[in-house]
Design a protein around this motif. Structure first.
Motif, PDB file in Angstrom:
ATOM      1  N   GLY A 172       0.809  -1.213   0.000  1.00  0.00           N
ATOM      2  CA  GLY A 172       0.000   0.000   0.000  1.00  0.00           C
ATOM      3  C   GLY A 172       0.838   1.256   0.000  1.00  0.00           C
ATOM      4  N   PHE A 173       2.105   1.133   0.414  1.00  0.00           N
ATOM      5  CA  PHE A 173       2.955   2.320   0.458  1.00  0.00           C
ATOM      6  C   PHE A 173       3.350   2.756  -0.945  1.00  0.00           C
ATOM      7  CE2 PHE A 173       6.102   5.317   1.662  1.00  0.00           C
ATOM      8  CZ  PHE A 173       5.841   5.638   2.981  1.00  0.00           C
ATOM      9  N   SER A 174       3.650   1.783  -1.806  1.00  0.00           N
ATOM     10  CA  SER A 174       4.003   2.009  -3.210  1.00  0.00           C
ATOM     11  C   SER A 174       5.500   2.195  -3.398  1.00  0.00           C
ATOM     12  CB  SER A 174       3.262   3.205  -3.814  1.00  0.00           C
ATOM     13  OG  SER A 174       3.771   3.529  -5.105  1.00  0.00           O
ATOM     14  N   ARG A 175       6.073   1.298  -4.187  1.00  0.00           N
ATOM     15  CA  ARG A 175       7.501   1.402  -4.498  1.00  0.00           C
ATOM     16  C   ARG A 175       7.791   2.691  -5.262  1.00  0.00           C
ATOM     17  NH1 ARG A 175       7.751  -2.934  -6.689  1.00  0.00           N
ATOM     18  NH2 ARG A 175       7.416  -2.334  -8.848  1.00  0.00           N
ATOM     19  N   SER A 176       6.993   2.963  -6.288  1.00  0.00           N
ATOM     20  CA  SER A 176       7.224   4.184  -7.069  1.00  0.00           C
ATOM     21  C   SER A 176       6.925   5.422  -6.229  1.00  0.00           C
ATOM     22  CB  SER A 176       6.388   4.181  -8.351  1.00  0.00           C
ATOM     23  OG  SER A 176       5.010   4.086  -8.072  1.00  0.00           O
ATOM     24  N   GLY A 177       5.899   5.347  -5.370  1.00  0.00           N
ATOM     25  CA  GLY A 177       5.591   6.489  -4.515  1.00  0.00           C
ATOM     26  C   GLY A 177       6.726   6.814  -3.574  1.00  0.00           C
ATOM     27  N   ALA A 178       7.319   5.780  -2.961  1.00  0.00           N
ATOM     28  CA  ALA A 178       8.422   5.994  -2.023  1.00  0.00           C
ATOM     29  C   ALA A 178       9.664   6.513  -2.738  1.00  0.00           C
ATOM     30  CB  ALA A 178       8.741   4.694  -1.289  1.00  0.00           C
ATOM     31  N   THR A 179      10.034   5.866  -3.840  1.00  0.00           N
ATOM     32  CA  THR A 179      11.290   6.233  -4.503  1.00  0.00           C
ATOM     33  C   THR A 179      11.197   7.547  -5.263  1.00  0.00           C
ATOM     34  OG1 THR A 179      10.660   4.763  -6.321  1.00  0.00           O
ATOM     35  CG2 THR A 179      12.166   3.885  -4.690  1.00  0.00           C
ATOM     36  N   ILE A 180      10.055   7.818  -5.885  1.00  0.00           N
ATOM     37  CA  ILE A 180       9.907   9.114  -6.570  1.00  0.00           C
ATOM     38  C   ILE A 180       9.925  10.229  -5.541  1.00  0.00           C
ATOM     39  CG2 ILE A 180       8.390  10.568  -7.973  1.00  0.00           C
ATOM     40  CD1 ILE A 180       7.427   8.018  -9.368  1.00  0.00           C
ATOM     41  N   SER A 181       9.227  10.038  -4.430  1.00  0.00           N
ATOM     42  CA  SER A 181       9.225  11.054  -3.368  1.00  0.00           C
ATOM     43  C   SER A 181      10.641  11.271  -2.833  1.00  0.00           C
ATOM     44  CB  SER A 181       8.306  10.615  -2.213  1.00  0.00           C
ATOM     45  OG  SER A 181       6.962  10.515  -2.642  1.00  0.00           O
ATOM     46  N   GLY A 182      11.341  10.166  -2.566  1.00  0.00           N
ATOM     47  CA  GLY A 182      12.712  10.289  -2.076  1.00  0.00           C
ATOM     48  C   GLY A 182      13.616  10.979  -3.075  1.00  0.00           C
ATOM     49  N   GLY A 183      13.472  10.621  -4.349  1.00  0.00           N
ATOM     50  CA  GLY A 183      14.284  11.244  -5.382  1.00  0.00           C
ATOM     51  C   GLY A 183      14.023  12.729  -5.513  1.00  0.00           C
ATOM     52  N   VAL A 184      12.753  13.111  -5.460  1.00  0.00           N
ATOM     53  CA  VAL A 184      12.385  14.519  -5.578  1.00  0.00           C
ATOM     54  C   VAL A 184      12.950  15.318  -4.407  1.00  0.00           C
ATOM     55  CG1 VAL A 184      10.425  16.117  -5.483  1.00  0.00           C
ATOM     56  CG2 VAL A 184      10.341  14.132  -7.003  1.00  0.00           C
ATOM     57  N   LEU A 185      12.855  14.761  -3.201  1.00  0.00           N
ATOM     58  CA  LEU A 185      13.402  15.444  -2.025  1.00  0.00           C
ATOM     59  C   LEU A 185      14.919  15.590  -2.114  1.00  0.00           C
ATOM     60  CD1 LEU A 185      11.300  13.813   0.836  1.00  0.00           C
ATOM     61  CD2 LEU A 185      11.309  16.234   0.211  1.00  0.00           C
ATOM     62  N   LEU A 186      15.561  14.678  -2.826  1.00  0.00           N
ATOM     63  CA  LEU A 186      17.022  14.701  -2.962  1.00  0.00           C
ATOM     64  C   LEU A 186      17.496  15.492  -4.178  1.00  0.00           C
ATOM     65  CD1 LEU A 186      17.756  10.998  -1.981  1.00  0.00           C
ATOM     66  CD2 LEU A 186      18.464  13.029  -0.702  1.00  0.00           C
ATOM     67  N   GLY A 187      16.562  16.146  -4.881  1.00  0.00           N
ATOM     68  CA  GLY A 187      16.970  17.041  -5.961  1.00  0.00           C
ATOM     69  C   GLY A 187      16.808  16.506  -7.369  1.00  0.00           C
ATOM     70  N   LEU A 188      16.130  15.358  -7.550  1.00  0.00           N
ATOM     71  CA  LEU A 188      15.846  14.856  -8.889  1.00  0.00           C
ATOM     72  C   LEU A 188      14.545  15.478  -9.377  1.00  0.00           C
ATOM     73  CD1 LEU A 188      17.697  12.603  -7.517  1.00  0.00           C
ATOM     74  CD2 LEU A 188      16.599  10.992  -9.097  1.00  0.00           C
ATOM     75  N   ASP A 189      14.425  15.707 -10.680  1.00  0.00           N
ATOM     76  CA  ASP A 189      13.122  16.112 -11.180  1.00  0.00           C
ATOM     77  C   ASP A 189      12.230  14.864 -11.232  1.00  0.00           C
ATOM     78  OD1 ASP A 189      13.615  14.715 -13.577  1.00  0.00           O
ATOM     79  OD2 ASP A 189      14.136  16.516 -14.700  1.00  0.00           O
ATOM     80  N   HIS A 190      10.926  15.090 -11.394  1.00  0.00           N
ATOM     81  CA  HIS A 190       9.976  13.982 -11.260  1.00  0.00           C
ATOM     82  C   HIS A 190      10.194  12.882 -12.301  1.00  0.00           C
ATOM     83  CE1 HIS A 190       8.058  16.967  -8.696  1.00  0.00           C
ATOM     84  NE2 HIS A 190       7.252  16.029  -8.240  1.00  0.00           N
ATOM     85  N   LYS A 191      10.512  13.259 -13.524  1.00  0.00           N
ATOM     86  CA  LYS A 191      10.692  12.244 -14.567  1.00  0.00           C
ATOM     87  C   LYS A 191      11.951  11.412 -14.318  1.00  0.00           C
ATOM     88  CE  LYS A 191      10.973  11.323 -19.503  1.00  0.00           C
ATOM     89  NZ  LYS A 191      12.114  10.393 -19.318  1.00  0.00           N
ATOM     90  N   THR A 192      13.040  12.046 -13.925  1.00  0.00           N
ATOM     91  CA  THR A 192      14.275  11.309 -13.651  1.00  0.00           C
ATOM     92  C   THR A 192      14.093  10.371 -12.467  1.00  0.00           C
ATOM     93  OG1 THR A 192      15.604  13.151 -14.505  1.00  0.00           O
ATOM     94  CG2 THR A 192      16.727  11.549 -13.114  1.00  0.00           C
ATOM     95  N   PHE A 246       2.135   7.637 -18.137  1.00  0.00           N
ATOM     96  CA  PHE A 246       2.479   8.079 -16.786  1.00  0.00           C
ATOM     97  C   PHE A 246       3.701   8.982 -16.779  1.00  0.00           C
ATOM     98  CE2 PHE A 246       5.156   7.503 -13.035  1.00  0.00           C
ATOM     99  CZ  PHE A 246       4.334   8.118 -12.100  1.00  0.00           C
ATOM    100  N   LEU A 247       4.726   8.648 -17.557  1.00  0.00           N
ATOM    101  CA  LEU A 247       5.946   9.452 -17.571  1.00  0.00           C
ATOM    102  C   LEU A 247       5.673  10.887 -18.022  1.00  0.00           C
ATOM    103  CD1 LEU A 247       8.552   6.877 -18.929  1.00  0.00           C
ATOM    104  CD2 LEU A 247       8.476   7.889 -16.642  1.00  0.00           C
ATOM    105  N   LYS A 248       4.724  11.045 -18.923  1.00  0.00           N
ATOM    106  CA  LYS A 248       4.334  12.398 -19.338  1.00  0.00           C
ATOM    107  C   LYS A 248       3.499  13.079 -18.250  1.00  0.00           C
ATOM    108  CE  LYS A 248       4.296  11.355 -24.306  1.00  0.00           C
ATOM    109  NZ  LYS A 248       3.457  11.254 -25.537  1.00  0.00           N
ATOM    110  N   LEU A 249       2.634  12.293 -17.626  1.00  0.00           N
ATOM    111  CA  LEU A 249       1.729  12.850 -16.627  1.00  0.00           C
ATOM    112  C   LEU A 249       2.461  13.318 -15.379  1.00  0.00           C
ATOM    113  CD1 LEU A 249      -1.307  13.304 -15.979  1.00  0.00           C
ATOM    114  CD2 LEU A 249      -1.288  11.040 -14.887  1.00  0.00           C
ATOM    115  N   ILE A 253       1.794  16.963 -13.474  1.00  0.00           N
ATOM    116  CA  ILE A 253       0.943  17.148 -12.298  1.00  0.00           C
ATOM    117  C   ILE A 253       1.656  16.857 -10.977  1.00  0.00           C
ATOM    118  CG2 ILE A 253      -1.072  16.578 -13.706  1.00  0.00           C
ATOM    119  CD1 ILE A 253      -1.234  13.928 -12.170  1.00  0.00           C
ATOM    120  N   LYS A 254       2.889  16.326 -11.023  1.00  0.00           N
ATOM    121  CA  LYS A 254       3.670  16.026  -9.821  1.00  0.00           C
ATOM    122  C   LYS A 254       2.982  14.943  -8.979  1.00  0.00           C
ATOM    123  CE  LYS A 254       6.105  19.469 -11.353  1.00  0.00           C
ATOM    124  NZ  LYS A 254       7.207  19.217 -12.290  1.00  0.00           N
ATOM    125  N   LEU A 255       3.177  14.991  -7.650  1.00  0.00           N
ATOM    126  CA  LEU A 255       2.746  13.902  -6.778  1.00  0.00           C
ATOM    127  C   LEU A 255       1.454  14.162  -6.004  1.00  0.00           C
ATOM    128  CD1 LEU A 255       6.239  12.964  -5.299  1.00  0.00           C
ATOM    129  CD2 LEU A 255       4.841  11.514  -6.782  1.00  0.00           C
TER     130      LEU A 255
END
Length: 275
Positions: A172-192, A246-249, A253-255
């Motif tokens: 329920g936590f979501s692998r993509s949700g956790a890693t995209i959130s972590g990446g964004v907080l660490l300075g990655l843009d959403h697509k990367t 999804f990659l375009k979306l 719209i972000k998270l």
């Protein structure tokens, strides 16, 4: 196995393929649909039904390999991505340091997760807590991301994202949700961040599926194979449809919209199940 049972495999493959790449938890959605409607544990058994929910994700992972084949080949030196240099190159080392944390925790707690967390009630918790992390990520992310391509990613950030990915072991936590959130907080843009998430998923899900199959092999009989195969094909087809969209979306719209959806879904589930 009856015909309608195989239709259930198609439905679960559809749910997996359409939700794997969105930060909403594909495993959580499969558990919800199965617990409230399909009831596959009644004819597969608990161990086989839970294993199916892991193995079927390989269909979506194959879709990643197909869509991102250039990047996948570049990891093993069979393709050169434009702009890569020896000092600026995303490679297998980034993937390895990113998957080690979740791999270690996954092996240590695999039995506990299978036996205690594959339920709608635990998915509700994961949906809500994951949504909070996603809202925090969008609110506190750097306004100008420093990492706009995988080739800008450092090993240190790859490892930190891998640590955050461990949260996704909770259904329920979501692998993509956790890693995209972590990446964004660490300075990655959403697509990367999304690209890195999908590439890391390939070895992680291959390993998780293999481990689950080995541990539950005695609970899977010959009648189950067609259920697994049809679910795999269904997930692959629907994942191919959803991944590019999804990659375009996510870049647009972000998270936060996904977080709102997760909270609404959790509230609906609480009302349906507990009230």
């Amino acid at each position: 196995m009856e015909f309608f049972d195989l239709i259930k495999a198609v439905i679960l493959g559809f749910v997996e393929g359409m939700t794997e790449f969105a930060p909403v938890s594909s495993t959580g959605h499969m558990i919800i649909v199965d617990d409230l409607w399909l009831k596959t544990k009644e004819f597969l058994g608990s161990g086989s039904a839970n294993t199916f929910k892991i193995v079927v994700q390989l269909g979506s992972i194959l879709a990643v390999v197909v869509v991102m084949w250039k990047r996948m080949l570049s990891l093993v030196g069979l393709y050169k991505i434009e702009g890569q240099t020896p000092s600026r190159k995303f490679n297998l080392g980034h993937v390895l340091v990113g998957i080690i944390p979740a791999g270690v925790f996954g092996v240590l707690f695999e039995d506990y997760i299978d036996e205690n967390l594959f339920f709608t009630s635990t998915v509700i918790v994961g949906l809500i807590v994951g949504a909070i992390l996603m809202i925090i990520a969008d609110k506190f992310a750097p306004k100008r991301p420093a990492v706009k391509t995988l080739d800008d990613l450092s090993y240190g950030k790859a490892f930190k994202i891998g640590l955050i990915q461990c949260l996704s072991l909770w259904p329920g936590f979501s692998r993509s949700g956790a890693t995209i959130s972590g990446g964004v907080l660490l300075g990655l843009d959403h697509k990367t961040a999304s690209d890195f998430t999908f590439i890391m998923a390939v070895p992680i899900m291959a390993g998780a599926s293999g481990l689950s199959l080995v541990k539950n092999w005695d609970q899977i009989n010959a009648d189950h194979f067609w259920f697994y195969i049809i679910g795999f094909i269904s997930a692959f087809v629907f994942a191919l449809i959803s991944i590019k969209f999804f990659l375009k979306l996510i870049s647009r719209i972000k998270l936060v919209p996904f977080a709102i959806y997760r909270i609404i879904l959790a509230v609906i589930l609480i009302i349906v199940i507990y009230l």
